[in-house]
Design an enzyme around this catalytic site. Sequence first.
Site, mmCIF file in Angstrom:
data_model
loop_
_atom_site.group_PDB
_atom_site.id
_atom_site.type_symbol
_atom_site.label_atom_id
_atom_site.label_comp_id
_atom_site.label_asym_id
_atom_site.label_seq_id
_atom_site.Cartn_x
_atom_site.Cartn_y
_atom_site.Cartn_z
ATOM 1 N N ARG A 1 11.693 19.875 -20.644
ATOM 2 C CA ARG A 1 11.439 20.708 -19.456
ATOM 3 C C ARG A 1 11.220 22.166 -19.827
ATOM 4 N NH1 ARG A 1 15.694 17.583 -15.577
ATOM 5 N NH2 ARG A 1 14.198 16.060 -14.814
ATOM 6 N N LYS B 1 14.412 -1.367 -5.921
ATOM 7 C CA LYS B 1 14.449 -1.731 -4.500
ATOM 8 C C LYS B 1 13.154 -1.503 -3.753
ATOM 9 C CE LYS B 1 19.275 -0.573 -3.736
ATOM 10 N NZ LYS B 1 20.039 0.530 -3.134
ATOM 11 N N GLY C 1 9.407 7.841 -11.619
ATOM 12 C CA GLY C 1 10.365 6.737 -11.755
ATOM 13 C C GLY C 1 10.684 6.484 -13.205
ATOM 14 N N GLY D 1 11.304 12.484 -8.594
ATOM 15 C CA GLY D 1 11.278 12.390 -7.133
ATOM 16 C C GLY D 1 10.094 13.121 -6.530
HETATM 17 P P1 AMP Z 1 13.164 3.245 -10.269
HETATM 18 O O1 AMP Z 1 14.004 4.450 -10.563
HETATM 19 O O2 AMP Z 1 12.920 3.038 -8.826
HETATM 20 O O3 AMP Z 1 11.918 3.242 -11.078
HETATM 21 O O4 AMP Z 1 14.044 1.977 -10.663
HETATM 22 C C1 AMP Z 1 14.375 1.745 -11.979
HETATM 23 C C2 AMP Z 1 15.519 0.794 -12.096
HETATM 24 O O5 AMP Z 1 15.193 -0.490 -11.610
HETATM 25 C C3 AMP Z 1 15.870 0.621 -13.543
HETATM 26 O O6 AMP Z 1 17.173 1.109 -13.779
HETATM 27 C C4 AMP Z 1 15.794 -0.875 -13.784
HETATM 28 O O7 AMP Z 1 16.834 -1.378 -14.563
HETATM 29 C C5 AMP Z 1 15.892 -1.440 -12.373
HETATM 30 N N1 AMP Z 1 15.284 -2.779 -12.307
HETATM 31 C C6 AMP Z 1 14.045 -3.150 -12.658
HETATM 32 N N2 AMP Z 1 13.870 -4.468 -12.534
HETATM 33 C C7 AMP Z 1 15.039 -4.971 -12.084
HETATM 34 C C8 AMP Z 1 15.504 -6.285 -11.792
HETATM 35 N N3 AMP Z 1 14.700 -7.336 -11.918
HETATM 36 N N4 AMP Z 1 16.779 -6.430 -11.364
HETATM 37 C C9 AMP Z 1 17.586 -5.368 -11.245
HETATM 38 N N5 AMP Z 1 17.208 -4.107 -11.521
HETATM 39 C C10 AMP Z 1 15.961 -3.904 -11.939
#
Ligand code: AMP
Length: 430
Positions: free
Chosen positions: A58, A229, A385, A408
Amino acid sequence: MRRETFSQISNLKISNLFFLLAINMNIKDINFKGKKALVRVDFNVPLDADFNITDDTRIQAALPTLRHILDNGGSAIVMSHLGRPQKKLNEDGSINTRKFTLRHVAGYLPNVLNCIVKFADDAIGEETEKYVAELKPGEVLLLENTRFYKGEKKGNSEFAKQLAKFGDIYINDAFGTAHRAHASTTTVANYFAPENRAFGLLMENEIKNATYALNSEERPITAITGGAKVSDKLLLLESLLDRVDNLIIGGGMAYTFAKAQGGSIGNSLCEEDKLDLALNLLKTAKEKNVNIYLPTDNKIADGFSNDANNQFASTSNIPDGWMGLDIGPESIDTFREVLLNSKTILWNGPMGVFEFENFASGTKAIANAVADATAKGAFSLVGGGDSVAAVKQMGLGDKVSFVSTGGGAMLEFLEGKELPGIAAIQGNVA
Ligand code: AMP
């Protein structure tokens, strides 16, 4: 290998791209000679137990803007936050100044900026005013953590006004906090005339690349979404359906879609209250002629751990007691082919629990496919992400077109939201 940031793209259609920036003052057109620039950067760097900086990405990202100001005869009064001092107070309710002070960064800056860097223990006040008055061209004054002050997160006008006093010009280069309407990122801009405020070089580059990706006419356009999610990515999915030709959905969120379609997903991540919504999204995609690609096979585990037993299973047939933690080889092949035939790619979110080595293959394969598509001429943006972490972890950062620095903030930008930090420079804030 091919790496193109927006500035190097010359032959792609960019018809309606510049509207966003054209109405703003460009930092390159500002005369900094003898001027004091108040610069908001993102120096929210990770520190070890002894407060040494463990990753200076950063800081490095803010250097071009700071160098530009200093090399053109200006001085810089630099503002940033570090951590969440108001959330992690000392037991007596006071700010943990030892942990969250920006002094940790002040000591590091001269090494990378090659100039005199002074530090103000107080971000505002008479003492700091004196430091500002004494600041000479080519010098930097770093102010203490703006989040030591309650007014920062509230976007307080009085606090912003006091900060604004320090600069002739306001530059916002903190893309990572552009989605926050804080005093130093947003309110402060109100105290500068349009010709005296501008995006920094990092911020401009982020906006240009994301705007390009969202408005690209280079088709097919493919978005890859993943992560945990559906609820976190709902707005993103809805916004993408208006823009892309192909939407790949992987990661934990894919299982809500699988269940909504009648599949047995065992113990995989699922948001029961989002099943209807998932079906609606699929229906809307059909209406909008967007091809949806969901995993057809998965690497499943009998527990949420790297060492859990694992096997492959089709998405509609995951046994009870087992959960999908990664996409399988068949899905990888399908997704890869879609990506290799794409001309514009946006990627947000991993395909599985890539933090566990045994369940990282899907995310790695997709990162490689994005890099290969880029080498073939596609424009690729990774942002908003954990996919950014995945790409960097694999050393592929320079094999995709653009890797965003704003988690974010980039997610909200891709969702089509107006970011307060951007709106403020444009004069869109009341
Ligand atoms: P994000 O910050 O929204 O990109 O979410 C990332 C997180 O989603 C990571 O920590 C991953 O470990 C989790 N993730 C990805 N695939 C899965 C899965 N099949 N089951 C549980 N967590 C997951």
